[in-house]
Motif scaffolding. Structure first.
Motif, mmCIF file in Angstrom:
data_model
loop_
_atom_site.group_PDB
_atom_site.id
_atom_site.type_symbol
_atom_site.label_atom_id
_atom_site.label_comp_id
_atom_site.label_asym_id
_atom_site.label_seq_id
_atom_site.Cartn_x
_atom_site.Cartn_y
_atom_site.Cartn_z
ATOM 1 N N PHE A 56 0.821 -1.205 0.000
ATOM 2 C CA PHE A 56 0.000 0.000 0.000
ATOM 3 C C PHE A 56 0.860 1.262 0.000
ATOM 4 C CE2 PHE A 56 0.715 -1.246 4.391
ATOM 5 C CZ PHE A 56 0.972 -0.058 5.062
ATOM 6 N N LEU A 57 0.216 2.384 -0.320
ATOM 7 C CA LEU A 57 0.830 3.704 -0.299
ATOM 8 C C LEU A 57 0.675 4.288 1.100
ATOM 9 C CD1 LEU A 57 1.986 6.242 -1.876
ATOM 10 C CD2 LEU A 57 -0.413 6.893 -2.199
ATOM 11 N N ALA A 58 1.748 4.909 1.624
ATOM 12 C CA ALA A 58 1.677 5.410 2.998
ATOM 13 C C ALA A 58 2.563 6.631 3.181
ATOM 14 C CB ALA A 58 2.113 4.315 3.973
ATOM 15 N N VAL A 59 2.234 7.389 4.226
ATOM 16 C CA VAL A 59 3.104 8.469 4.662
ATOM 17 C C VAL A 59 3.773 8.022 5.959
ATOM 18 C CG1 VAL A 59 1.232 9.669 5.917
ATOM 19 C CG2 VAL A 59 3.260 10.944 5.166
ATOM 20 N N VAL A 60 5.037 8.329 6.093
ATOM 21 C CA VAL A 60 5.852 7.820 7.194
ATOM 22 C C VAL A 60 5.732 8.704 8.431
ATOM 23 C CG1 VAL A 60 8.261 7.424 7.939
ATOM 24 C CG2 VAL A 60 7.490 6.699 5.657
ATOM 25 N N LYS B 79 12.970 9.268 17.001
ATOM 26 C CA LYS B 79 14.169 8.756 17.658
ATOM 27 C C LYS B 79 13.851 7.683 18.679
ATOM 28 C CE LYS B 79 16.815 13.040 17.087
ATOM 29 N NZ LYS B 79 17.520 14.151 17.779
ATOM 30 N N GLU B 80 12.589 7.675 19.176
ATOM 31 C CA GLU B 80 12.233 6.678 20.182
ATOM 32 C C GLU B 80 12.041 5.292 19.585
ATOM 33 O OE1 GLU B 80 8.360 8.307 18.598
ATOM 34 O OE2 GLU B 80 10.359 9.064 19.077
ATOM 35 N N LEU B 81 11.997 5.210 18.250
ATOM 36 C CA LEU B 81 11.824 3.925 17.581
ATOM 37 C C LEU B 81 13.173 3.253 17.344
ATOM 38 C CD1 LEU B 81 9.188 4.974 14.897
ATOM 39 C CD2 LEU B 81 8.768 3.531 16.882
ATOM 40 N N PRO B 82 13.227 1.932 17.429
ATOM 41 C CA PRO B 82 14.472 1.226 17.128
ATOM 42 C C PRO B 82 14.894 1.461 15.678
ATOM 43 C CG PRO B 82 12.883 -0.221 18.210
ATOM 44 C CD PRO B 82 12.152 1.029 17.853
ATOM 45 N N ALA B 83 16.174 1.303 15.400
ATOM 46 C CA ALA B 83 16.684 1.473 14.034
ATOM 47 C C ALA B 83 15.952 0.534 13.082
ATOM 48 C CB ALA B 83 18.184 1.197 13.997
ATOM 49 N N GLY B 84 15.549 1.073 11.944
ATOM 50 C CA GLY B 84 14.839 0.265 10.966
ATOM 51 C C GLY B 84 13.343 0.158 11.219
ATOM 52 N N SER B 85 12.837 0.843 12.256
ATOM 53 C CA SER B 85 11.408 0.802 12.562
ATOM 54 C C SER B 85 10.779 2.173 12.301
ATOM 55 C CB SER B 85 11.177 0.417 14.028
ATOM 56 O OG SER B 85 11.671 -0.878 14.300
ATOM 57 N N PHE B 86 9.533 2.162 11.893
ATOM 58 C CA PHE B 86 8.807 3.398 11.624
ATOM 59 C C PHE B 86 7.317 3.069 11.569
ATOM 60 C CE2 PHE B 86 9.902 1.344 7.670
ATOM 61 C CZ PHE B 86 8.751 1.426 6.893
ATOM 62 N N PHE B 87 6.488 4.081 11.537
ATOM 63 C CA PHE B 87 5.055 3.891 11.322
ATOM 64 C C PHE B 87 4.721 4.290 9.895
ATOM 65 C CE2 PHE B 87 4.982 3.784 15.889
ATOM 66 C CZ PHE B 87 3.911 2.938 16.191
ATOM 67 N N ALA B 88 3.852 3.519 9.273
ATOM 68 C CA ALA B 88 3.386 3.825 7.921
ATOM 69 C C ALA B 88 1.869 3.793 7.925
ATOM 70 C CB ALA B 88 3.934 2.807 6.918
ATOM 71 N N GLY B 89 1.253 4.821 7.352
ATOM 72 C CA GLY B 89 -0.208 4.862 7.347
ATOM 73 C C GLY B 89 -0.720 6.049 6.571
ATOM 74 N N ARG B 90 -1.941 6.418 6.863
ATOM 75 C CA ARG B 90 -2.568 7.548 6.203
ATOM 76 C C ARG B 90 -3.374 8.352 7.228
ATOM 77 N NH1 ARG B 90 -3.268 6.867 0.629
ATOM 78 N NH2 ARG B 90 -4.027 9.017 0.700
ATOM 79 N N HIS B 91 -3.549 9.622 6.947
ATOM 80 C CA HIS B 91 -4.507 10.416 7.702
ATOM 81 C C HIS B 91 -5.892 10.061 7.170
ATOM 82 C CE1 HIS B 91 -0.815 12.696 8.538
ATOM 83 N NE2 HIS B 91 -1.430 13.011 9.663
ATOM 84 N N VAL B 92 -6.803 9.709 8.090
ATOM 85 C CA VAL B 92 -8.122 9.223 7.715
ATOM 86 C C VAL B 92 -9.191 10.153 8.271
ATOM 87 C CG1 VAL B 92 -9.775 7.325 7.956
ATOM 88 C CG2 VAL B 92 -7.352 6.824 7.580
ATOM 89 N N MET B 93 -10.150 10.497 7.439
ATOM 90 C CA MET B 93 -11.283 11.315 7.883
ATOM 91 C C MET B 93 -12.499 10.417 8.020
ATOM 92 S SD MET B 93 -12.911 14.833 6.276
ATOM 93 C CE MET B 93 -13.447 14.086 4.728
ATOM 94 N N THR B 94 -12.994 10.294 9.251
ATOM 95 C CA THR B 94 -14.160 9.457 9.499
ATOM 96 C C THR B 94 -15.444 10.185 9.129
ATOM 97 O OG1 THR B 94 -13.028 8.302 11.286
ATOM 98 C CG2 THR B 94 -15.429 8.151 11.251
ATOM 99 N N CYS B 95 -15.569 11.448 9.578
ATOM 100 C CA CYS B 95 -16.840 12.125 9.351
ATOM 101 C C CYS B 95 -16.691 13.571 8.928
ATOM 102 C CB CYS B 95 -17.713 12.042 10.608
ATOM 103 S SG CYS B 95 -16.949 12.776 12.068
#
Length: 322
Positions: free
Chosen positions: A226-230, A234-250
């Protein structure tokens, strides 16, 4: 000291939606009102009140919580202790956000069942004018009940209203002639959960993220792309990150980042992961595994990344459910 577990039966909806009438029926049923001590919390006053004279047990204790500031753990715990309650029923105020509900429940209080009621003929109007409050309720409940519908009424818009917010919520239609119909219409997902690699189209991220949240076990061991924004830090271990999207529910005020923890420990993907920065756009492929980590209270989905490719920011960066 051991915390007492307290089951909470929650009834959501706006005024004149049928919450009290349904609760009356439940409390008249000997299978539920079986002699256990039941604390009933009423958070708004409607035209119809409860009639304790028709209850099979006199161990039902009714209290009103008429202000938001009174819906707090200390107050609720004191009421439960006052009546030595075994379970709680709560008719929640339709104009209060459910975030207050979560903040107000004492430790050990768990929602056992949650129903949401709507006056069928005006449900679409409420959704149009108070979308955030409607969404707040439907995303929490197990069943949405649309009552006082005329026989033969078109239920399609009501089905779409619920399915635009939740796929796990059951739907019931109650008609003026006393009949009830349960919605069994299937809404196929716009992606193939059984594919070797589940390819999520840009327009389908919100639907996929919600289905993953509701049916995590279906995705364990599956590969996804999937397509994602990162979101990196610094609190994440090396090689770790979050990938996702901004979502509008309503609405625009309800936009939130819905991301997944990603890890990449070896190979080219790991090197690319270390170079990522927040707000970078990427396409990634990886395997979903359900694991415990410090970012989830229990096991949650973690993507073990195999491929990372730089991507352009899409024309519509916010994902939606339609």
């Amino acid at each position: 000291m051991k915390v007492k577990e307290m089951p909470v039966y929650l009834f959501l909806g706006f005024l004149d939606s049928g919450k009290t009438t349904f609760m009356q029926g439940v409390l008249e049923d000997e299978r539920f009102n079986d002699g256990d001590r039941i604390l009933v919390l009423l958070c708004e006053e409607g035209e119809t009140g409860l009639d304790p004279s028709r209850f099979p047990s006199d161990r039902v204790f009714i209290e009103s919580i008429d202000r938001q500031e009174r819906f707090n753990p200390d107050k609720l715990s004191a009421l439960a202790e006052k009546y030595s309650a075994d379970r709680v029923m709560c008719e929640y105020n339709g104009m209060w956000p459910t975030s207050l509900l979560y903040q107000g429940l004492p430790e050990g209080w768990q929602i056992a069942q949650c129903f949401c009621f709507f006056h069928g003929p005006t449900a679409e109007m409420y959704n149009m004018n108070m979308r955030s409050l409607v969404a707040d309720k439907i995303t929490l409940c197990e069943m949405a009940v649309f009552n006082r519908l005329a026989p033969g009424a078109d239920t399609g818009p009501l089905h779409k209203l619920v399915r635009g917010l939740s796929r796990r919520c059951d739907i019931a239609y109650e008609y003026e002639d006393g009949s009830t119909e349960y919605d069994d219409e299937e809404d196929p997902l716009p992606f193939d959960k059984e594919a070797a690699v589940i390819d999520i189209a840009d327009r389908d991220y919100a639907l996929w993220y919600r289905d993953l949240s509701e049916n995590m076990s279906d995705y364990a061991g599956k590969q996804v792309k999937f397509l994602a924004v990162v979101a990196a830090g610094k609190e994440l271990p090396a090689g770790s990150f979050f990938a996702g999207r901004h979502v509008m529910t309503c609405c625009e005020e309800d936009i939130a980042y819905n991301g997944l923890l990603c890890v990449s420990e070896t190979g080219e993907a790991a090197e690319k992961a270390k170079a990522l920065h927040s707000y970078d756009w990427i396409r990634l492929r990886g395997e979903i595994r359900l694991e415990k980590n410090r970012f989830y209270k229990s096991r949650g989905p973690v993507i073990h990344v195999f491929e990372i490719t730089p991507a352009e920011k899409p024309e519509s960066p916010v994902a939606v459910f339609y």
